[in-house]
Design a protein around this motif. Structure first.
Motif, PDB file in Angstrom:
ATOM      1  N   GLY A 105       0.809  -1.208   0.000  1.00 43.18           N
ATOM      2  CA  GLY A 105       0.000   0.000   0.000  1.00 43.18           C
ATOM      3  C   GLY A 105       0.843   1.259   0.000  1.00 43.18           C
ATOM      4  N   SER A 108       2.202   1.839  -3.422  1.00 43.16           N
ATOM      5  CA  SER A 108       1.178   2.273  -4.377  1.00 43.16           C
ATOM      6  C   SER A 108       0.909   3.765  -4.229  1.00 43.16           C
ATOM      7  CB  SER A 108      -0.110   1.473  -4.190  1.00 43.16           C
ATOM      8  OG  SER A 108      -0.816   1.854  -3.031  1.00 43.16           O
ATOM      9  N   VAL A 109       0.994   4.269  -3.004  1.00 51.31           N
ATOM     10  CA  VAL A 109       0.829   5.706  -2.764  1.00 51.31           C
ATOM     11  C   VAL A 109       2.034   6.478  -3.291  1.00 51.31           C
ATOM     12  CG1 VAL A 109       0.709   7.467  -0.948  1.00 51.31           C
ATOM     13  CG2 VAL A 109      -0.753   5.441  -0.828  1.00 51.31           C
ATOM     14  N   ALA A 112       1.603   6.802  -6.895  1.00 49.48           N
ATOM     15  CA  ALA A 112       0.565   7.772  -7.232  1.00 49.48           C
ATOM     16  C   ALA A 112       1.091   9.199  -7.146  1.00 49.48           C
ATOM     17  CB  ALA A 112      -0.633   7.593  -6.303  1.00 49.48           C
ATOM     18  N   HIS A 138      -1.379   6.998   5.097  1.00 53.76           N
ATOM     19  CA  HIS A 138      -1.196   6.441   3.753  1.00 53.76           C
ATOM     20  C   HIS A 138       0.001   5.496   3.656  1.00 53.76           C
ATOM     21  CE1 HIS A 138      -4.342   8.969   2.063  1.00 53.76           C
ATOM     22  NE2 HIS A 138      -3.829   9.989   2.714  1.00 53.76           N
ATOM     23  N   ASP A 229      -6.913   6.720  -2.201  1.00 53.37           N
ATOM     24  CA  ASP A 229      -6.178   5.644  -1.543  1.00 53.37           C
ATOM     25  C   ASP A 229      -7.196   4.630  -1.031  1.00 53.37           C
ATOM     26  OD1 ASP A 229      -4.816   3.938   0.107  1.00 53.37           O
ATOM     27  OD2 ASP A 229      -3.873   5.490   1.333  1.00 53.37           O
ATOM     28  N   VAL A 231      -6.482   1.458  -0.492  1.00 55.27           N
ATOM     29  CA  VAL A 231      -5.710   0.313  -0.024  1.00 55.27           C
ATOM     30  C   VAL A 231      -6.498  -0.475   1.020  1.00 55.27           C
ATOM     31  CG1 VAL A 231      -3.652  -0.350   1.286  1.00 55.27           C
ATOM     32  CG2 VAL A 231      -3.461   1.281  -0.601  1.00 55.27           C
ATOM     33  N   CYS A 255      -5.292   3.851  -5.809  1.00 57.48           N
ATOM     34  CA  CYS A 255      -4.330   2.961  -5.158  1.00 57.48           C
ATOM     35  C   CYS A 255      -5.053   1.745  -4.590  1.00 57.48           C
ATOM     36  CB  CYS A 255      -3.620   3.690  -4.014  1.00 57.48           C
ATOM     37  SG  CYS A 255      -2.728   5.184  -4.501  1.00 57.48           S
ATOM     38  N   ALA A 268       0.368  -4.776  -5.047  1.00 57.35           N
ATOM     39  CA  ALA A 268      -0.382  -3.526  -5.116  1.00 57.35           C
ATOM     40  C   ALA A 268      -0.406  -3.051  -6.550  1.00 57.35           C
ATOM     41  CB  ALA A 268       0.263  -2.459  -4.225  1.00 57.35           C
ATOM     42  N   THR A 270      -1.382   0.718  -8.894  1.00 54.18           N
ATOM     43  CA  THR A 270      -1.837   2.100  -8.994  1.00 54.18           C
ATOM     44  C   THR A 270      -2.410   2.255 -10.395  1.00 54.18           C
ATOM     45  OG1 THR A 270      -0.021   2.783  -7.544  1.00 54.18           O
ATOM     46  CG2 THR A 270      -1.187   4.524  -8.739  1.00 54.18           C
TER      47      THR A 270
END
Length: 417
Positions: A105, A108-109, A112, A138, A229, A231, A255, A268, A270
């Protein structure tokens, strides 16, 4: 000191709390080396959706492990990743045309945020400011911490964190949030990142879909990228596949992690709009998207994700979510009348309540006492300060849900501020 050399996450080893050894799991059950059965009431940190060791996912992992275990993903591809990308394109909003793989997670942020900044840089309109919602969380990498709530989580690392614009969490009808976001968007920030409907680690704080829709509209009018987000909230936790769909919102960047493999493997993605991808598309190699990890789109993890997508496609998952949500509401109704219980709330399969105490928040002195009580009662619940929440796998049966309610009631009546 513990005999183990392991340094556990979010664990203060100086307190000397026991660390149970889990040997195997099935459905909602965790089994320990000393013969105990523990009910997993929080989906092992919000990841296990259909239940531990789901046979379809286990078989997909087993088959893939014997065929292709790992492959560099820079300039190469494989069938499991292609199946996942195609499955996501069929399930997720049509506007999100591109799928970028990572492995957690937090990453993935990070992806992003880099996509958003790259979009503005490569279209000749550099923007760098990120807006965040108060009390957000996040992840624990530097960029993810930067867009999260500042406090005990990240105080030692403050020198490394970049400045962000913080939008207040909604109170009342949410006017405070919308006015602050409107004002901040006039300065042309790059993006606004938000946890849709439920702020997880911030204390399962909830706000209505209409407010998310209003925030998205402000971003749209000011040409500010909206990063959702999901996640934690994705893959059914709020009662729908995505939380943002309850608001009719399609983010510019999405995400996803945790439940993407049903909770079996780290993976993960995005997802982004086509124009964000095209901002990086060029014959100029300097404009490529500079992000990867060694295990990007690991074939075994992708096989698990493809199996999870097939479960969503072929089984009545949404019906299970509705049933679980109704049963959790009954659990909350029972607990709401207990002395010292406040702010009882639910969003889909996420049920939460607060214990009235003089020292709320993540570092509440109640938390270690509650954690000990739950552990001794063979229920995996991990309070967020004075907030107790239940977020079980979707396969939980009535007996286990009733046991969770019994244990929470016992804790509420036993542990007083």
């Amino acid at each position: 000191m513990s005999g183990s050399s392991i340094w556990h996450p979010f664990t203060q080893h100086g307190l000397g709390d026991p660390v149970p050894l889990v040997t195997h799991a099935q459905g909602t059950s965790l089994y320990t080396a000393d013969g105990r059965r523990v009910i997993d009431a929080i989906s092992s940190w919000w990841v296990t959706t259909h239940g531990h060791c789901h046979p379809r996912i286990v078989e997909a992992i087993r088959a893939q492990a014997g065929a292709l275990d790992q492959l560099i993903f820079a300039g190469w591809t494989h069938a499991p990743a292609e199946r996942v990308a195609a499955g996501l394109r069929a399930m997720m909003p049509a506007e999100l045309t591109r799928v970028f793989f990572s492995d957690s997670g937090s990453t993935s942020v990070e992806v992003a945020l880099k996509m958003a900044l790259g979009f503005w840089a490569h279209t000749g309109r550099p923007r760098s400011r990120i807006l965040v919602l108060e009390h957000s969380y996040h992840g624990d990498t530097i960029g993810a911490m930067s867009v999260g709530e500042r406090g005990v989580f990240n105080a030692p690392y403050e020198p490394l964190l970049f400045d962000v614009g913080c939008i207040p969490f909604p109170t009342g009808d949410g006017t405070n949030t919308l006015e602050a976001l409107e004002a901040a968007c006039r300065d042309a920030p790059a993006a606004f990142i938000v946890e849709p409907l439920v702020l997880g680690a911030g204390g399962m704080m909830m706000y209505p879909p209409a407010l998310l829709a209003a925030m998205a509209e402000i971003c749209r009018r000011h040409n500010v990228l909206l990063i959702a987000d999901e996640v934690m909230t994705g893959w059914g936790r709020t009662g729908t596949l995505l939380a943002s769909e309850q608001a009719g919102v399609v983010p510019d960047i999405l995400c996803l992690a945790k439940g993407i493999t049903g909770g079996s493997m780290p993976l993960a993605v995005t997802m982004a709009r086509e124009d964000i991808f095209m901002a990086h598309w060029s014959t100029d190699r300097a404009k490529m998207f500079f992000h990867s990890s060694s295990y990007t789109a690991n074939p075994i993890a992708c096989a698990a994700a493809a199996a999870n997508i097939a479960i969503w496609r072929e089984e009545p998952v949404l019906d299970r979510l509705a049933d679980l949500g109704a049963r959790q509401q009954a659990l909350l109704d029972r607990l709401a009348v207990l002395p010292g219980v406040a702010a009882v709330r639910r969003c889909g399969t996420i049920a939460a309540l607060d214990l009235e105490t003089g020292d709320g928040g993540y570092m509440s002195s109640l938390a270690p006492r509650l954690l000990s009580l739950f552990r001794e009662a063979d229920v995996l619940l991990r309070p967020l300060g004075n907030t107790i929440y239940v977020m079980p796998p979707y396969c939980i049966d009535e007996a286990d849900l009733a046991r969770i309610a019994d244990v929470i009631e016992m804790a509420v009546l036993t542990v007083r501020p």
